[in-house]
Scaffold this motif. Structure first.
Motif, PDB file in Angstrom:
ATOM      1  N   VAL A 145       0.850  -1.199   0.000  1.00 30.86           N
ATOM      2  CA  VAL A 145       0.000   0.000   0.000  1.00 30.86           C
ATOM      3  C   VAL A 145       0.880   1.241   0.000  1.00 30.86           C
ATOM      4  O   VAL A 145       0.626   2.209  -0.725  1.00 30.86           O
ATOM      5  N   TYR A 146       1.959   1.173   0.790  1.00 31.79           N
ATOM      6  CA  TYR A 146       2.839   2.336   0.893  1.00 31.79           C
ATOM      7  C   TYR A 146       3.489   2.652  -0.461  1.00 31.79           C
ATOM      8  O   TYR A 146       3.467   3.789  -0.922  1.00 31.79           O
ATOM      9  N   VAL A 147       4.048   1.624  -1.110  1.00 31.19           N
ATOM     10  CA  VAL A 147       4.745   1.922  -2.367  1.00 31.19           C
ATOM     11  C   VAL A 147       3.756   2.289  -3.470  1.00 31.19           C
ATOM     12  O   VAL A 147       4.073   3.114  -4.317  1.00 31.19           O
ATOM     13  N   TYR A 148       2.563   1.718  -3.428  1.00 29.96           N
ATOM     14  CA  TYR A 148       1.581   2.106  -4.449  1.00 29.96           C
ATOM     15  C   TYR A 148       1.188   3.568  -4.294  1.00 29.96           C
ATOM     16  O   TYR A 148       0.795   4.234  -5.244  1.00 29.96           O
ATOM     17  N   ALA A 149       1.280   4.042  -3.066  1.00 34.17           N
ATOM     18  CA  ALA A 149       0.903   5.435  -2.832  1.00 34.17           C
ATOM     19  C   ALA A 149       2.041   6.385  -3.159  1.00 34.17           C
ATOM     20  O   ALA A 149       1.808   7.543  -3.480  1.00 34.17           O
ATOM     21  N   THR A 150       3.275   5.917  -3.072  1.00 30.76           N
ATOM     22  CA  THR A 150       4.387   6.864  -3.201  1.00 30.76           C
ATOM     23  C   THR A 150       5.206   6.673  -4.478  1.00 30.76           C
ATOM     24  O   THR A 150       5.644   7.650  -5.075  1.00 30.76           O
ATOM     25  N   LEU A 151       5.435   5.445  -4.908  1.00 30.02           N
ATOM     26  CA  LEU A 151       6.413   5.216  -5.978  1.00 30.02           C
ATOM     27  C   LEU A 151       5.949   5.600  -7.382  1.00 30.02           C
ATOM     28  O   LEU A 151       6.792   5.995  -8.185  1.00 30.02           O
ATOM     29  N   PRO A 152       4.673   5.469  -7.738  1.00 31.02           N
ATOM     30  CA  PRO A 152       4.298   5.799  -9.114  1.00 31.02           C
ATOM     31  C   PRO A 152       4.747   7.194  -9.540  1.00 31.02           C
ATOM     32  O   PRO A 152       5.100   7.417 -10.689  1.00 31.02           O
ATOM     33  N   GLN A 153       4.802   8.146  -8.605  1.00 31.35           N
ATOM     34  CA  GLN A 153       5.282   9.486  -8.937  1.00 31.35           C
ATOM     35  C   GLN A 153       6.730   9.443  -9.408  1.00 31.35           C
ATOM     36  O   GLN A 153       7.070  10.032 -10.434  1.00 31.35           O
ATOM     37  N   SER A 154       7.572   8.732  -8.670  1.00 34.08           N
ATOM     38  CA  SER A 154       8.977   8.703  -9.060  1.00 34.08           C
ATOM     39  C   SER A 154       9.147   7.876 -10.333  1.00 34.08           C
ATOM     40  O   SER A 154      10.034   8.153 -11.147  1.00 34.08           O
ATOM     41  N   LEU A 155       8.268   6.888 -10.510  1.00 30.15           N
ATOM     42  CA  LEU A 155       8.312   6.103 -11.752  1.00 30.15           C
ATOM     43  C   LEU A 155       8.064   7.025 -12.942  1.00 30.15           C
ATOM     44  O   LEU A 155       8.764   6.988 -13.945  1.00 30.15           O
ATOM     45  N   SER A 156       7.064   7.895 -12.770  1.00 30.95           N
ATOM     46  CA  SER A 156       6.696   8.820 -13.832  1.00 30.95           C
ATOM     47  C   SER A 156       7.806   9.853 -14.036  1.00 30.95           C
ATOM     48  O   SER A 156       8.148  10.198 -15.162  1.00 30.95           O
ATOM     49  N   ALA A 157       8.389  10.310 -12.934  1.00 29.25           N
ATOM     50  CA  ALA A 157       9.451  11.309 -13.047  1.00 29.25           C
ATOM     51  C   ALA A 157      10.673  10.718 -13.753  1.00 29.25           C
ATOM     52  O   ALA A 157      11.314  11.383 -14.568  1.00 29.25           O
ATOM     53  N   ASN A 158      10.956   9.466 -13.471  1.00 24.51           N
ATOM     54  CA  ASN A 158      12.134   8.818 -14.045  1.00 24.51           C
ATOM     55  C   ASN A 158      11.973   8.613 -15.550  1.00 24.51           C
ATOM     56  O   ASN A 158      12.957   8.589 -16.288  1.00 24.51           O
ATOM     57  N   LEU A 254      13.750   0.047 -13.729  1.00 21.60           N
ATOM     58  CA  LEU A 254      13.720  -1.325 -13.208  1.00 21.60           C
ATOM     59  C   LEU A 254      13.667  -1.323 -11.685  1.00 21.60           C
ATOM     60  O   LEU A 254      12.943  -2.102 -11.079  1.00 21.60           O
ATOM     61  N   ARG A 255      14.422  -0.405 -11.075  1.00 20.37           N
ATOM     62  CA  ARG A 255      14.501  -0.375  -9.614  1.00 20.37           C
ATOM     63  C   ARG A 255      13.150  -0.005  -9.022  1.00 20.37           C
ATOM     64  O   ARG A 255      12.653  -0.655  -8.107  1.00 20.37           O
ATOM     65  N   ILE A 256      12.560   1.034  -9.598  1.00 17.73           N
ATOM     66  CA  ILE A 256      11.267   1.465  -9.046  1.00 17.73           C
ATOM     67  C   ILE A 256      10.213   0.379  -9.288  1.00 17.73           C
ATOM     68  O   ILE A 256       9.408   0.065  -8.414  1.00 17.73           O
ATOM     69  N   ARG A 257      10.252  -0.200 -10.504  1.00 23.93           N
ATOM     70  CA  ARG A 257       9.311  -1.290 -10.789  1.00 23.93           C
ATOM     71  C   ARG A 257       9.509  -2.435  -9.805  1.00 23.93           C
ATOM     72  O   ARG A 257       8.553  -3.009  -9.289  1.00 23.93           O
ATOM     73  N   ALA A 258      10.785  -2.751  -9.532  1.00 17.86           N
ATOM     74  CA  ALA A 258      11.075  -3.876  -8.636  1.00 17.86           C
ATOM     75  C   ALA A 258      10.542  -3.567  -7.238  1.00 17.86           C
ATOM     76  O   ALA A 258       9.904  -4.413  -6.597  1.00 17.86           O
ATOM     77  N   MET A 259      10.774  -2.340  -6.770  1.00 19.13           N
ATOM     78  CA  MET A 259      10.298  -1.992  -5.430  1.00 19.13           C
ATOM     79  C   MET A 259       8.782  -1.988  -5.387  1.00 19.13           C
ATOM     80  O   MET A 259       8.163  -2.265  -4.358  1.00 19.13           O
ATOM     81  N   LEU A 260       8.204  -1.672  -6.538  1.00 18.94           N
ATOM     82  CA  LEU A 260       6.746  -1.626  -6.627  1.00 18.94           C
ATOM     83  C   LEU A 260       6.149  -3.027  -6.677  1.00 18.94           C
ATOM     84  O   LEU A 260       5.013  -3.248  -6.258  1.00 18.94           O
TER      85      LEU A 260
END
Lengths: 289, 598
Positions: A145-158, A254-260
């Protein structure tokens, strides 16, 4: 955030409401309805635990223990059905968002119900195995839940407005230039370039993906080895730098996807393992009653 | 500066055809229209698509001429800068224009047609983490399968296939069921610890709870607290939750709330079972008479507040065969058959004290321990033996022996007394073997003597001894049995309080007379057992506040469930119960002079 529809009963107001609800997070669904239900369940369970004086000590086999165990078992079964529910696109009042919201909050309430069911008796046995598996599933879910709430932004930024396909194409474009630029190089340096070109862009295991550390990266090695001795070498180095940058973007992706995604590789298999351990727990308790 | 435009085409056989041409101008246009400097016959390309302008710093500015962008190093842009020194690639339709700087300073543009890459979409899968991890489904199957096999199927299979063995009370037989240690919810108690590896010794049948008969197969000597129907009747009603659980459990074959396992909860860790709380006893024994209307037991729930008066066991009539139990409130009179004024013996200034002071064995006035000695169990006292405790003063010496010692009457049996008295008249004899003597030495007290008269003297002596004022009646009460003079047998119970546990050892800091009113007792008929009130000087119920004087005392301090006269000891060496050998025969009778009646 969509504005709230004011007045009017017609199609417009109805659509507005639907659009509103479409943009509400599953966590906030219906004003945190399932959060309150889960909190109520936890408080009731804790109150019951404190009020009932169990001799000689609290135990999963007391009537209250069985009650908590039954509730926990039913919850775990239902929670694990989310995987079935989300694959069934059915009409009806079963909103997947409501289901997900309940999945998260009721899953969290299992921390309380399951722990009270143990009576704080922990050991090296199938019962504690089931409990620990449940904890791991819940904690991986919290992480999810935490990464779904926070990581997509950095995925998009990357991504920097590039699709994944474009990232790979960009790398291919650099590779084509590298190949021609490297023609004047000597054997050793040419081999370096070949190694860099031949290495799979996705080379590296899950650990490399999660940490973003690629000690075996042939591009980095070539970059270190081929200096700026000649004009050709300078050009190759410049291209290798470009390749390195492009790789860094892909690897960031890949890193963000993996963490996600990593939590699902714990959450799902351990849920199934939990169902098996839970079956063994329930059967063993009554087999050796 | 000029542009070197190199077009590379492929023949059908795959051979490359390279065409070079030089364009000497500062800018180039690229498009589908023929007038462009670079003409690309591709419908995906605009008529006039891109213009390349050489800038003063040596870089190339690529700008889209229409609204449609173009690919530059993999990304779609409408404008971009290419540094020819590092190079760049422009993508237009299927054409790739690689820009580079030649060694002569010219800028080369190499045009190649690429074959559309069919596998590109597959490559995108590499972005997913799944490409480097085993599949979730496979992991699920492996984990779940391993758990189900090792923790469920192996124990169940080996349980079903085993040869049931007879129970081993020593607990030395290893179990046959594999992997069932993983099912154990906790260590067994200290006493059962040897059964840790033998689950099936208690869990005999599948899906059947541990049965009382299994417990009793080893614990044969454990007495029931009361008959089961009476226990059931005496029990208070269960709470709703407990009642529901027991209803379900009993319908599935579990023993009821009075079964062994409902109290002896196992798998609670490698500890000794703790004594039950006062509430556990009070559950039934408070208001027991309202449920068990015919009970002789008085209600009790707190030693300080509600506990019946003690009912010691004693002999209420002379020579009775059975003792009785009566409350101390009824001022019971003990008929032990002895005469013994405690006060006379304990008076530090009286005759008894004088006598004791004069004897080297005592040297000072008599104390309780001169006669009363604790048993090894520290609860009761050893039988007071006349020979050890009384005879120093109450002598039974009857004459001198030939060896120079004293002869004495044997104590304990009237028959022996009669024999000894008869022998007095014959007198002591010298040892005949010492040397040959002349016949003239026939005489009383000599080597050879005989009393040829009727044995009247012996009968008179016996009659005198046994009748009022005789030596025996100093302590015993005379009676007649079958026309003959006899004594009333002495009856004293081994233990007065048989339904409770009292350790004299734990009270050794107190003086005997603090509790037992021996120093003022004038007669042996006084029952010197302390009453409830005197115990309550120090002992109050479990809820009492502990002070220097007050000892909060739960039921388990004096009673235990299966052995009423035993005590549950939560500490110290095995066994848990004190006394070690529980007196299952409630009042073993000691008839000290009983043999005299034979």
């Amino acid at each position: 955030m969509a504005t709230k529809a004011t007045g009017g009963i017609g199609r417009f107001a109805q659509d507005e409401r639907r659009r509103d609800s479409d943009h509400v997070s599953f966590l906030k669904h219906k004003g945190f309805r399932w959060l309150w239900i889960a909190l109520g369940l936890c408080l009731a369970a804790i109150a019951g635990y404190l009020l009932i004086d169990q001799e000689p000590r609290p135990n999963g086999g007391s009537w209250y223990g069985y009650t908590l165990g039954t509730i926990g078992f039913a919850l775990i079964l239902w929670l694990s059905l989310l995987g079935v529910r989300k694959r069934r696109i059915n009409p009806g009042a079963w909103s997947l968002k409501a289901w997900t919201s309940a999945h998260v909050y009721l899953g969290l309430s299992l921390l309380v119900i399951g722990t009270l069911h143990t009576g704080f008796q922990i050991g090296w046995n199938v019962h504690t195995l089931a409990y620990v598996l449940m904890l791991l599933v819940i904690f991986s879910g919290i992480y999810g839940v935490y990464v779904y709430a926070t990581l997509p932004q950095s995925l998009s930024a990357n991504r920097k407005e590039m699709t994944r396909k474009q990232m790979l194409e960009a790398l291919t474009a650099i590779d084509r230039q590298l190949e021609s630029a490297a023609q004047p190089l000597g054997r050793a340096e040419a081999d370096m370039v070949i190694a860099a070109l031949e290495q799979d862009v996705f080379a590296g295991g899950p650990v490399a993906r999660l940490t973003g550390s690629y000690p075996g990266c042939a591009t980095a090695r070539a970059l270190r080895a081929i200096g700026t001795g000649s004009q050709a070498a300078t050009r190759v180095t410049a291209l290798l730098e470009k390749r390195s940058e492009q790789l860094a973007q892909i690897r960031g992706q890949l890193r963000i996807r993996a963490m996600l995604e990593i939590w699902l590789f714990i959450h799902i298999p351990l849920t199934i393992a939990l169902l098996a351990a839970l079956t063994a727990h329930v059967i063993s308790v009554f087999y050796y009653w | 500066m000029a542009f070197l435009i190199r077009t590379i085409d492929l023949t059908a056989a795959g051979r490359e055809i390279v065409r070079d041409r030089m364009v000497d101008q500062a800018s180039l246009t690229i498009g589908r229209a023929a007038e462009n400097d670079i003409h690309l016959p591709d419908l995906a390309v605009e008529q006039n698509h891109v213009r390349l302008v050489l800038q003063s710093d040596g870089t190339l500015l690529a700008a889209a001429l229409g609204t449609l962008g173009f690919g530059l190093d993999g990304r779609t842009v409408t404008q971009g800068v290419i540094d020819p020194r590092t190079g760049g690639e422009i993508a237009l339709g299927t054409a790739r224009l690689a820009v580079a700087r030649e060694s002569d300073g010219n800028i080369s543009i190499t045009i190649r047609q690429i074959i559309p890459d069919e596998g590109k979409d597959d490559a995108l899968r590499g972005f997913a983490l799944a490409s480097v991890l085993p599949s979730k489904r496979a992991m699920s199957w492996i984990f779940a399968g391993a758990i189900a096999l090792l923790l469920l199927l192996v124990p169940i299979g080996s349980h079903l296939l085993r040869t049931p063995a007879k129970n081993d009370p020593e607990g030395k037989t290893p179990g046959q069921v594999l992997m069932d240690a993983a099912w154990s919810t906790g260590d067994l108690s200290l006493r059962h610890h040897s059964l840790e590896d033998n689950c099936e010794s208690c869990h005999v049948k599948a899906f059947e709870s541990v049965q009382d008969e299994t417990c009793i197969s080893c614990h044969k000597d454990t007495a029931a607290h009361a008959a089961m129907p009476r226990q059931t009747k005496g029990m208070p009603a269960l709470s709703v939750g407990d009642a529901l659980q027991w209803n379900i459990a009993q319908s599935l074959g579990k023993e009821g709330p009075l079964g062994c396992v409902s109290c002896h909860s196992e798998h609670e860790g490698k500890v000794r079972q703790q004594p039950a709380s006062e509430a556990f006893c009070a559950d039934c024994h408070d208001n027991l008479d309202s449920r068990l209307t015919d009970t002789k037991l008085a209600d009790a729930h707190d030693f300080g507040k509600a506990h019946p008066q003690f009912r010691p066991v004693f002999y209420a009539s002379f020579g009775a065969t059975k003792p009785v139990r009566a409350s101390l409130d009824t001022r019971p009179v003990e008929r032990s058959g002895l005469k013994f004024p405690h006060d006379v013996h304990m008076n530090a200034r009286g005759g008894a004290a004088r006598m004791a002071v004069s004897l080297p064995r005592y040297g000072k006035p008599l104390e309780c321990k001169d006669c009363h000695n604790l048993n090894a169990d520290k609860i009761g006292f050893k039988q007071v033996k006349m020979e050890d405790a009384c005879e120093s003063c109450h002598s039974l010496v009857s004459g001198r022996t030939a060896g120079g010692g004293f002869s004495k009457l044997r104590h304990g049996n009237v028959k022996h007394l009669a024999e000894d008295l008869a022998r007095i008249s014959t007198g002591p004899r010298a040892t005949p073997a010492s040397s040959r003597k002349r016949p003239g030495q026939f005489a009383r007290g000599g080597t050879y003597a005989a009393d040829f008269g009727r044995p009247v003297r012996a009968y008179i002596g016996l009659s005198n001894a046994l009748s009022e004022g005789g030596i025996c009646t100093e302590c015993h009460i005379p009676t007649r049995k079958a026309g003959q003079a006899d004594l009333i047998p002495v009856n004293l119970p081994d233990r007065f309080l048989v339904s409770g546990f009292f350790s004299h050892e734990a009270h050794k800091k107190e003086k005997c007379t603090d509790c037992h009113a021996a120093d003022t007792s004038k007669q042996a008929s006084d029952l010197l057992i302390p009453d409830l009130k005197s115990c309550r000087d120090c002992h109050l119920g479990a809820t009492a506040v502990k002070t220097r004087k007050i000892v909060p005392s739960s039921c388990a301090m004096c009673h235990s469930y299966h052995v009423p006269s035993g005590q549950w000891s939560p500490k110290g060496p095995e066994p848990h119960y004190q006394p070690a050998a529980p007196p299952l025969v409630r009042a073993r009778v000691a008839a000290i002079a009983g043999t005299a009646r034979n």
